[in-house]
Design a protein around this motif. Sequence first.
Motif, PDB file in Angstrom:
ATOM      1  N   SER A  82       0.798  -1.231   0.000  1.00 11.70           N
ATOM      2  CA  SER A  82       0.000   0.000   0.000  1.00 11.70           C
ATOM      3  C   SER A  82       0.833   1.284   0.000  1.00 11.70           C
ATOM      4  CB  SER A  82      -1.000   0.002   1.153  1.00 11.70           C
ATOM      5  OG  SER A  82      -0.344   0.013   2.390  1.00 11.70           O
ATOM      6  N   PRO A  83       1.947   1.382   0.725  1.00 12.13           N
ATOM      7  CA  PRO A  83       2.725   2.627   0.626  1.00 12.13           C
ATOM      8  C   PRO A  83       3.372   2.823  -0.740  1.00 12.13           C
ATOM      9  CG  PRO A  83       3.371   1.372   2.582  1.00 12.13           C
ATOM     10  CD  PRO A  83       2.481   0.504   1.763  1.00 12.13           C
ATOM     11  N   LYS A  86       0.573   4.050  -2.897  1.00 14.38           N
ATOM     12  CA  LYS A  86      -0.061   5.207  -2.260  1.00 14.38           C
ATOM     13  C   LYS A  86      -1.585   5.109  -2.231  1.00 14.38           C
ATOM     14  CE  LYS A  86       3.795   8.303  -3.197  1.00 14.38           C
ATOM     15  NZ  LYS A  86       4.667   7.402  -2.566  1.00 14.38           N
ATOM     16  N   GLN A 163       0.609   4.667   6.636  1.00 13.96           N
ATOM     17  CA  GLN A 163       1.521   5.563   5.930  1.00 13.96           C
ATOM     18  C   GLN A 163       0.912   6.067   4.626  1.00 13.96           C
ATOM     19  OE1 GLN A 163       5.193   3.637   5.055  1.00 13.96           O
ATOM     20  NE2 GLN A 163       6.305   5.527   4.807  1.00 13.96           N
ATOM     21  N   ALA A 164       0.110   5.270   3.971  1.00 15.58           N
ATOM     22  CA  ALA A 164      -0.459   5.652   2.679  1.00 15.58           C
ATOM     23  C   ALA A 164      -1.495   6.755   2.825  1.00 15.58           C
ATOM     24  CB  ALA A 164      -1.089   4.441   1.990  1.00 15.58           C
ATOM     25  N   THR A 165      -2.081   6.916   3.981  1.00  8.92           N
ATOM     26  CA  THR A 165      -3.122   7.931   4.150  1.00  8.92           C
ATOM     27  C   THR A 165      -2.583   9.251   4.691  1.00  8.92           C
ATOM     28  OG1 THR A 165      -3.613   7.060   6.359  1.00  8.92           O
ATOM     29  CG2 THR A 165      -4.914   6.221   4.511  1.00  8.92           C
ATOM     30  N   ARG A 166      -1.303   9.337   4.930  1.00  8.91           N
ATOM     31  CA  ARG A 166      -0.731  10.597   5.424  1.00  8.91           C
ATOM     32  C   ARG A 166      -0.379  11.514   4.287  1.00  8.91           C
ATOM     33  NH1 ARG A 166       3.241   7.741   9.562  1.00  8.91           N
ATOM     34  NH2 ARG A 166       1.642   7.007  10.940  1.00  8.91           N
TER      35      ARG A 166
END
Length: 166
Positions: A82-83, A86, A163-166
């Motif tokens: 996922s990171p 993104k 981390q992907a939602t930041r």
Amino acid sequence: MVISAIDWGGFLQDALFAAMAAIGFSSISHTPRRAYFVCALAAALAHSLRFLLMQPEALPDNIILDSSVAALLAGFVAVLFSPIIKVPAEACLFPALLPMIPGMYAYRAIVGLVGCMGASAEPEVMHNLYLLSYNGLTCIGIVLGMVIGANIPVFMLKRISFQATR
């Protein structure tokens, strides 16, 4: 597990159809196209693992445990990728789990329920009640096992998964 006894054609077919179903589910959920590969990979790996674990040569023959372990693998794949793409891990994880939803158990449970309501003799009611309870509890157990298995990586790798939602 005996490797030579595995039906490799069925194994690859299972992976391919699970990947196709995951891409279909992710497309109707408006997931970004860059996530399709991860959805397909997670579904193919998870569904194939469940296929392998459910073979007669595997140790315990328990669809609830097998589905939980497969959902755990799908969760790790979704969280780890996922990171890179993104996209939140859940956007890849949920379409990957949908091909493993126990539709036949749910259908048979409803058939048992309808049979209970329409039966006139006690043996027929008891048989349909058995079908309802066995299939319904199996369906609920599979879904709960998949939910638990899929969420373990999200909470274990909390730093990566959010981390992907930041």
